[in-house]
Design a protein around this motif. Structure first.
Motif, PDB file in Angstrom:
ATOM      1  N   LEU A 113       0.868  -1.053  -0.046  1.00 56.93           N
ATOM      2  CA  LEU A 113       0.073   0.005   0.051  1.00 56.93           C
ATOM      3  C   LEU A 113       0.958   1.390  -0.051  1.00 56.93           C
TER       4      LEU A 113
ATOM      5  N   LEU B  93       0.834   5.371   0.294  1.00 51.92           N
ATOM      6  CA  LEU B  93       0.075   6.593   0.714  1.00 51.92           C
ATOM      7  C   LEU B  93       0.670   7.827   0.050  1.00 51.92           C
TER       8      LEU B  93
ATOM      9  N   ILE C   2      -5.139  12.782   1.300  1.00 54.02           N
ATOM     10  CA  ILE C   2      -4.304  11.538   1.189  1.00 54.02           C
ATOM     11  C   ILE C   2      -4.554  10.360   0.112  1.00 54.02           C
ATOM     12  N   GLY C   3      -3.692   9.960  -0.750  1.00 50.62           N
ATOM     13  CA  GLY C   3      -4.063   9.033  -1.904  1.00 50.62           C
ATOM     14  C   GLY C   3      -3.610   7.478  -1.224  1.00 50.62           C
ATOM     15  N   LEU C   4      -4.517   6.651  -1.460  1.00 53.24           N
ATOM     16  CA  LEU C   4      -4.093   5.127  -0.988  1.00 53.24           C
ATOM     17  C   LEU C   4      -4.111   4.283  -2.303  1.00 53.24           C
TER      18      LEU C   4
END
Lengths: 136, 136
Positions: free
Chosen positions: A55, A57, A95-97
């Motif tokens: 993942l 972020l 915030i991009g995930l």
């Protein structure tokens, strides 16, 4: 409430230069891209190997933090929806995930598949995917 | 690199008061807790309903940002591992990622299951889970 400071640990290097180029989600055709980590974080990154699922972020630095409702995927036929129920990049803390596959590792540079962020987007954290307890 | 400011959108209300009380992951026995959002973000939260699955991002404010390697789950028999390959709360940007089920909604207060954060932990974002394209 208290505020906190995010210090980027690296940046995305991508052929996507602006939002009109970007697919809505990484698994809809984003080109492979590179996570260029700051060498200062080499120790934190040292166990990431080709083949890993991660993942990522990001801090979506070209977005509007004052937006609280959007039409999902920009579709005028869909009702306006509160951003906490969407993946809109416009949101209070942008915030991009992203879930990615690591294709190759060269020092603190990670070639990854499945990440749709724009060139230059700050990377703020990397984590293993959420999985079953037995996988931790 | 430029730094960015995170502005919390709410706080966790939990019976967990310190790190020694907390399970390592939320699905290992965390008590139900409340996400108390700031009413300023009511519009962003307005489509969250009981039964929803959500990703909750927190700012783990009682951690050590200088740690780059840990023994996973504090187990002395496991090798030291770079934090980007672990879910250690001690990491350069101490962002917690939690998958929860919303049990009930009362205005901007969300009762949730599956979140192990300490009482008072800042909440910085809520998102739908990563899913198939068809679910978006």
């Amino acid at each position: 409430m208290a505020e906190y400071v995010v210090r980027p640990v690296g940046r995305i290097e991508s052929s996507l230069r602006n939002r009109s180029d970007a697919p809505n989600q990484g698994d809809e055709g984003a080109p492979d891209c590179t996570i260029a980590l700051d060498p200062e974080y080499a120790t934190a990154a040292r166990d990431i190997a080709a083949g890993a699922e991660l993942l990522v972020l990001t801090w979506l630095d070209r977005t509007d933090r004052d937006v609280q409702a959007v039409r999902p995927r920009g579709d005028p036929d869909r009702p306006e929806t509160g951003v906490f129920s969407t993946r809109s990049p416009d949101r209070p803390n942008p915030i991009g995930l992203h879930r990615v596959t690591v294709l190759a590792v060269d020092g603190t540079r990670l070639l990854v598949r499945g990440l749709e962020a724009l060139d230059g987007t700050p990377v703020i954290d990397l984590k293993p995917p959420l999985g079953a307890v037995s996988e931790r």
